[in-house]
Design an enzyme around this catalytic site. Structure first.
Site, PDB file in Angstrom:
ATOM      1  N   TYR A  11       0.825  -1.223   0.000  1.00 20.12           N
ATOM      2  CA  TYR A  11       0.000   0.000   0.000  1.00 20.12           C
ATOM      3  C   TYR A  11       0.859   1.273   0.000  1.00 20.12           C
ATOM      4  N   ILE A  12       1.692   1.442   0.987  1.00 20.42           N
ATOM      5  CA  ILE A  12       2.455   2.699   1.087  1.00 20.42           C
ATOM      6  C   ILE A  12       3.613   2.701   0.079  1.00 20.42           C
ATOM      7  N   ASP A  58      12.156 -12.795  -0.890  1.00 14.77           N
ATOM      8  CA  ASP A  58      11.736 -12.740   0.509  1.00 14.77           C
ATOM      9  C   ASP A  58      12.919 -12.246   1.341  1.00 14.77           C
ATOM     10  N   PHE A  80      10.049  -0.830   3.440  1.00 12.46           N
ATOM     11  CA  PHE A  80       8.632  -0.934   3.810  1.00 12.46           C
ATOM     12  C   PHE A  80       8.259  -2.353   4.229  1.00 12.46           C
ATOM     13  N   SER A 124       6.436   3.420  13.082  1.00 14.71           N
ATOM     14  CA  SER A 124       5.022   3.648  13.386  1.00 14.71           C
ATOM     15  C   SER A 124       4.877   4.420  14.683  1.00 14.71           C
ATOM     16  N   TYR A 150       3.883  -6.784  17.132  1.00 14.81           N
ATOM     17  CA  TYR A 150       4.130  -5.972  15.925  1.00 14.81           C
ATOM     18  C   TYR A 150       4.817  -4.667  16.308  1.00 14.81           C
ATOM     19  N   LYS A 154       8.799  -2.912  15.590  1.00 17.28           N
ATOM     20  CA  LYS A 154       9.145  -1.567  15.079  1.00 17.28           C
ATOM     21  C   LYS A 154      10.147  -0.915  16.024  1.00 17.28           C
ATOM     22  N   PHE A 179       1.679   7.881  11.192  1.00 19.82           N
ATOM     23  CA  PHE A 179       0.454   7.824  11.985  1.00 19.82           C
ATOM     24  C   PHE A 179      -0.537   6.925  11.213  1.00 19.82           C
ATOM     25  N   ASN A 180      -1.738   7.308  10.940  1.00 21.07           N
ATOM     26  CA  ASN A 180      -2.672   6.332  10.344  1.00 21.07           C
ATOM     27  C   ASN A 180      -2.904   6.610   8.857  1.00 21.07           C
ATOM     28  N   LEU A 201      -9.285   0.624  10.740  1.00 19.22           N
ATOM     29  CA  LEU A 201     -10.591   1.242  10.505  1.00 19.22           C
ATOM     30  C   LEU A 201     -10.936   1.420   9.017  1.00 19.22           C
ATOM     31  N   PRO A 292      -9.117  -3.889  23.508  1.00 13.79           N
ATOM     32  CA  PRO A 292      -8.010  -3.850  24.464  1.00 13.79           C
ATOM     33  C   PRO A 292      -6.764  -3.219  23.840  1.00 13.79           C
TER      34      PRO A 292
HETATM   35  P1  NAD Z   1       1.543  -3.679   3.051  1.00 19.09           P
HETATM   36  O1  NAD Z   1       1.281  -5.000   3.692  1.00 19.09           O
HETATM   37  O2  NAD Z   1       0.587  -3.179   2.042  1.00 19.09           O
HETATM   38  O3  NAD Z   1       3.007  -3.665   2.415  1.00 19.09           O
HETATM   39  C1  NAD Z   1       4.087  -4.376   2.955  1.00 19.09           C
HETATM   40  C2  NAD Z   1       4.684  -5.228   1.849  1.00 19.09           C
HETATM   41  O4  NAD Z   1       5.780  -5.989   2.398  1.00 19.09           O
HETATM   42  C3  NAD Z   1       3.692  -6.236   1.270  1.00 19.09           C
HETATM   43  O5  NAD Z   1       3.630  -6.048  -0.127  1.00 19.09           O
HETATM   44  C4  NAD Z   1       4.266  -7.600   1.654  1.00 19.09           C
HETATM   45  O6  NAD Z   1       4.018  -8.570   0.658  1.00 19.09           O
HETATM   46  C5  NAD Z   1       5.740  -7.266   1.803  1.00 19.09           C
HETATM   47  N1  NAD Z   1       6.478  -8.186   2.693  1.00 19.09           N
HETATM   48  C6  NAD Z   1       6.142  -8.560   3.952  1.00 19.09           C
HETATM   49  N2  NAD Z   1       7.070  -9.412   4.427  1.00 19.09           N
HETATM   50  C7  NAD Z   1       8.007  -9.561   3.461  1.00 19.09           C
HETATM   51  C8  NAD Z   1       9.211 -10.316   3.353  1.00 19.09           C
HETATM   52  N3  NAD Z   1       9.632 -11.126   4.341  1.00 19.09           N
HETATM   53  N4  NAD Z   1       9.928 -10.230   2.205  1.00 19.09           N
HETATM   54  C9  NAD Z   1       9.515  -9.440   1.194  1.00 19.09           C
HETATM   55  N5  NAD Z   1       8.390  -8.710   1.234  1.00 19.09           N
HETATM   56  C10 NAD Z   1       7.643  -8.784   2.353  1.00 19.09           C
HETATM   57  O7  NAD Z   1       1.711  -2.618   4.245  1.00 19.09           O
HETATM   58  P2  NAD Z   1       1.796  -1.029   4.189  1.00 19.09           P
HETATM   59  O8  NAD Z   1       0.576  -0.495   4.838  1.00 19.09           O
HETATM   60  O9  NAD Z   1       2.186  -0.584   2.833  1.00 19.09           O
HETATM   61  O10 NAD Z   1       2.986  -0.808   5.211  1.00 19.09           O
HETATM   62  C11 NAD Z   1       4.327  -0.621   4.792  1.00 19.09           C
HETATM   63  C12 NAD Z   1       5.191  -0.491   6.024  1.00 19.09           C
HETATM   64  O11 NAD Z   1       4.731   0.601   6.810  1.00 19.09           O
HETATM   65  C13 NAD Z   1       5.167  -1.704   6.938  1.00 19.09           C
HETATM   66  O12 NAD Z   1       6.469  -1.911   7.458  1.00 19.09           O
HETATM   67  C14 NAD Z   1       4.227  -1.307   8.028  1.00 19.09           C
HETATM   68  O13 NAD Z   1       4.496  -1.976   9.243  1.00 19.09           O
HETATM   69  C15 NAD Z   1       4.506   0.181   8.144  1.00 19.09           C
HETATM   70  N6  NAD Z   1       3.392   0.939   8.725  1.00 19.09           N
HETATM   71  C16 NAD Z   1       2.140   0.822   8.193  1.00 19.09           C
HETATM   72  C17 NAD Z   1       1.076   1.496   8.777  1.00 19.09           C
HETATM   73  C18 NAD Z   1      -0.321   1.350   8.228  1.00 19.09           C
HETATM   74  O14 NAD Z   1      -1.275   1.602   8.990  1.00 19.09           O
HETATM   75  N7  NAD Z   1      -0.513   0.977   6.977  1.00 19.09           N
HETATM   76  C19 NAD Z   1       1.292   2.317   9.898  1.00 19.09           C
HETATM   77  C20 NAD Z   1       2.583   2.430  10.398  1.00 19.09           C
HETATM   78  C21 NAD Z   1       3.628   1.729   9.797  1.00 19.09           C
HETATM   79  N1  UFG Z   2     -11.702   1.178  15.175  1.00 19.25           N
HETATM   80  C1  UFG Z   2     -13.035   0.862  15.347  1.00 19.25           C
HETATM   81  N2  UFG Z   2     -13.506  -0.236  14.701  1.00 19.25           N
HETATM   82  C2  UFG Z   2     -12.734  -1.040  13.913  1.00 19.25           C
HETATM   83  C3  UFG Z   2     -11.367  -0.699  13.751  1.00 19.25           C
HETATM   84  C4  UFG Z   2     -10.890   0.412  14.413  1.00 19.25           C
HETATM   85  O1  UFG Z   2     -13.771   1.538  16.062  1.00 19.25           O
HETATM   86  O2  UFG Z   2     -13.243  -2.036  13.383  1.00 19.25           O
HETATM   87  C5  UFG Z   2     -11.182   2.385  15.853  1.00 19.25           C
HETATM   88  C6  UFG Z   2     -10.093   2.079  16.849  1.00 19.25           C
HETATM   89  O3  UFG Z   2     -10.634   1.773  18.114  1.00 19.25           O
HETATM   90  C7  UFG Z   2      -9.298   3.377  16.826  1.00 19.25           C
HETATM   91  C8  UFG Z   2      -9.442   3.864  15.389  1.00 19.25           C
HETATM   92  O4  UFG Z   2     -10.590   3.206  14.873  1.00 19.25           O
HETATM   93  O5  UFG Z   2      -9.892   4.327  17.680  1.00 19.25           O
HETATM   94  C9  UFG Z   2      -8.246   3.517  14.513  1.00 19.25           C
HETATM   95  O6  UFG Z   2      -7.972   2.123  14.636  1.00 19.25           O
HETATM   96  P1  UFG Z   2      -6.938   1.394  13.661  1.00 19.25           P
HETATM   97  O7  UFG Z   2      -6.893  -0.044  14.036  1.00 19.25           O
HETATM   98  O8  UFG Z   2      -7.243   1.724  12.257  1.00 19.25           O
HETATM   99  O9  UFG Z   2      -5.566   2.129  13.995  1.00 19.25           O
HETATM  100  P2  UFG Z   2      -4.732   2.218  15.341  1.00 19.25           P
HETATM  101  O10 UFG Z   2      -4.490   3.654  15.599  1.00 19.25           O
HETATM  102  O11 UFG Z   2      -5.314   1.412  16.414  1.00 19.25           O
HETATM  103  O12 UFG Z   2      -3.395   1.498  14.926  1.00 19.25           O
HETATM  104  C10 UFG Z   2      -2.790   1.731  13.653  1.00 19.25           C
HETATM  105  C11 UFG Z   2      -1.981   0.519  13.247  1.00 19.25           C
HETATM  106  C12 UFG Z   2      -0.818   0.363  14.157  1.00 19.25           C
HETATM  107  C13 UFG Z   2      -0.038   1.612  14.136  1.00 19.25           C
HETATM  108  C14 UFG Z   2      -0.890   2.774  14.546  1.00 19.25           C
HETATM  109  C15 UFG Z   2      -0.134   4.055  14.477  1.00 19.25           C
HETATM  110  O13 UFG Z   2      -2.777  -0.637  13.308  1.00 19.25           O
HETATM  111  O14 UFG Z   2       0.009  -0.648  13.677  1.00 19.25           O
HETATM  112  O15 UFG Z   2      -1.999   2.864  13.684  1.00 19.25           O
HETATM  113  O16 UFG Z   2       0.530   4.129  13.268  1.00 19.25           O
HETATM  114  F1  UFG Z   2       0.983   1.514  15.000  1.00 19.25           F
END
Ligand code: NAD
Ligand code: UFG
Length: 332
Positions: A11-12, A58, A80, A124, A150, A154, A179-180, A201, A292
């Site tokens: 995604y990112i 991988d 990523f 994160s 998880y 990080k 952030f989100n 969410l 939780p």
């Molecule tokens: P994503 O799952 O869409 O992308 C991650 C990619 O990494 C995937 O394409 C997956 O196939 C690949 N991957 C996982 N393990 C691998 C491995 N062992 N070898 C090769 N490829 C591998 O996730 P995203 O939302 O794009 O997140 C990217 C990064 O940002 C992640 O490290 C995630 O933890 C971090 N992040 C995401 C969020 C969020 O809410 N999306 C928030 C904070 C941090």
């Molecule tokens: N929420 C709901 N219903 C759902 C899912 C989420 O009410 O089905 C609420 C949560 O309680 C929270 C908000 O929506 O108040 C956002 O929840 P997310 O699960 O989307 O995001 P979080 O902030 O809990 O956590 C996310 C990632 C973490 C990351 C963090 C900060 O899951 O990995 O953002 O980057 F660390």
């Protein structure tokens, strides 16, 4: 400048690939396609006119990584790749430590072998743990009261990167604490399309709107917030992608750490009503108990990224909703 994106079909990573290509960087992608699809490369080509070279590797396959770097001549790695399902990490902690921490050790070893010493890491806001009560600044303590494996991965990777940069002063490390992330590319061609069952969410809202999930469970309405529901800092993924471009343009020896967020918090009910307004459809939801480990309100202080990188967010929640709905419509 040649940049390798690990996890670049995700995604990112895919949104970042587009912004980098648009600015003339040479981008290559490696991913094991565990949580993304190869077709993303065609969408990147439709948007930018360039199809990045792709390697299905991988992070746990050290031989594969060696081969990649022996031929790659990369200047920078944006890392990523990782597993990110918080709930699953509680059930299968070793899978997360192995993939995220073990995978990053492999990556850093191979990078060092081939003298690639610039890395940007996807961290994160989760690293702030229980400190995360309101507005986060980069110098706040991290690693205390993280509620899931998880998040621990990080924090451990951040510490590992600091140690590596301490041991070898040539390293240029930038840690980005997201952030989100929400939203999609304005073309509607790429967006968040997880292979697994989402627990964040926005992807859940998307699945409720398409009928794949019957209704949204709102986790608690008794928090001390504007309407009792949890508040978060939702950042449009294209703004986030641009944050990476700014980051690679300001790297220097040592470790730099930046929050990438908007500085504003939005409640779950506000997110629901923003989605309803943009889509013109009612989103079925029910209020259930708190999840939780959730905190009431978390948002970034994004000042440091603005002062040092000249970056700040431009897009709004309304933009994110419009782009998400456009992406959903194009997909169906
Ligand atoms: P994503 O799952 O869409 O992308 C991650 C990619 O990494 C995937 O394409 C997956 O196939 C690949 N991957 C996982 N393990 C691998 C491995 N062992 N070898 C090769 N490829 C591998 O996730 P995203 O939302 O794009 O997140 C990217 C990064 O940002 C992640 O490290 C995630 O933890 C971090 N992040 C995401 C969020 C969020 O809410 N999306 C928030 C904070 C941090
Ligand atoms: N929420 C709901 N219903 C759902 C899912 C989420 O009410 O089905 C609420 C949560 O309680 C929270 C908000 O929506 O108040 C956002 O929840 P997310 O699960 O989307 O995001 P979080 O902030 O809990 O956590 C996310 C990632 C973490 C990351 C963090 C900060 O899951 O990995 O953002 O980057 F660390």
């Amino acid at each position: 400048m040649k940049i390798l994106l690990t996890g670049g079909t995700g995604y990112i990573g895919s949104h970042t690939a587009i912004e980098l290509i648009k600015r003339g960087y040479e981008v290559e992608i490696m991913d094991n396609l565990f949580n993304s699809k190869i077709t993303v490369l065609d969408e990147i080509e439709k948007i930018t006119g360039v199809k990045p070279k792709f390697y299905k590797v991988d992070l746990l396959d050290k031989e594969g990584l060696n081969k990649l770097f022996s031929e790659g001549n990369y200047d920078i790695v944006i890392h990523f790749a990782g597993l990110k399902a918080v709930g699953e990490s509680v059930e299968k902690p070793l899978k997360y430590y192995e993939n995220n921490v073990g995978g990053t050790i492999n990556l850093l070893e191979v990078m060092s072998k081939y003298n690639v010493k610039k890395i940007v890491f996807s961290s994160s806001a989760t690293v702030y743990g229980e400190q995360a009560k309101t507005e986060m600044t980069e110098e706040m303590q991290t690693g205390v009261g993280i509620t899931n494996p998880y998040g621990e991965t990080k924090h451990i990777i951040e510490e590992m990167l600091k140690d590596v940069a301490e041991a070898d002063k040539d390293y240029e490390v930038t840690i980005l604490r997201y952030f989100n992330p929400v939203g999609a590319h304005e073309s509607g061609l790429i967006g968040e399309d997880p292979n697994d069952i989402p627990n964040n969410l926005m992807p859940i809202i998307m699945k409720v709107s398409t009928g794949e999930i019957a209704e949204l469970s709102v986790y608690g309405d008794d928090y001390d917030t504007v309407d009792g529901t949890g508040m978060r800092d939702y950042i449009h993924v294209v703004d986030l992608a641009e944050g990476h471009v700014a980051a690679i343009e300001h790297m220097k020896p040592g470790v730099l750490i930046y929050n990438l967020g908007t500085g504003k918090a939005t409640s779950v009910l506000e997110m629901i009503s923003a989605f309803e307004k943009e889509s013109g459809k009612k989103l079925p939801y029910k209020i259930v108990g708190r999840r939780p480990g959730d905190l009431a309100i978390i948002f970034a202080n994004p000042e440091k990224a603005f002062k040092e990188l000249g970056w700040k967010t431009k897009l709004t929640i309304e933009d994110a909703m419009r782009d998400t709905i456009n992406y959903l419509n194009k997909r169906s």
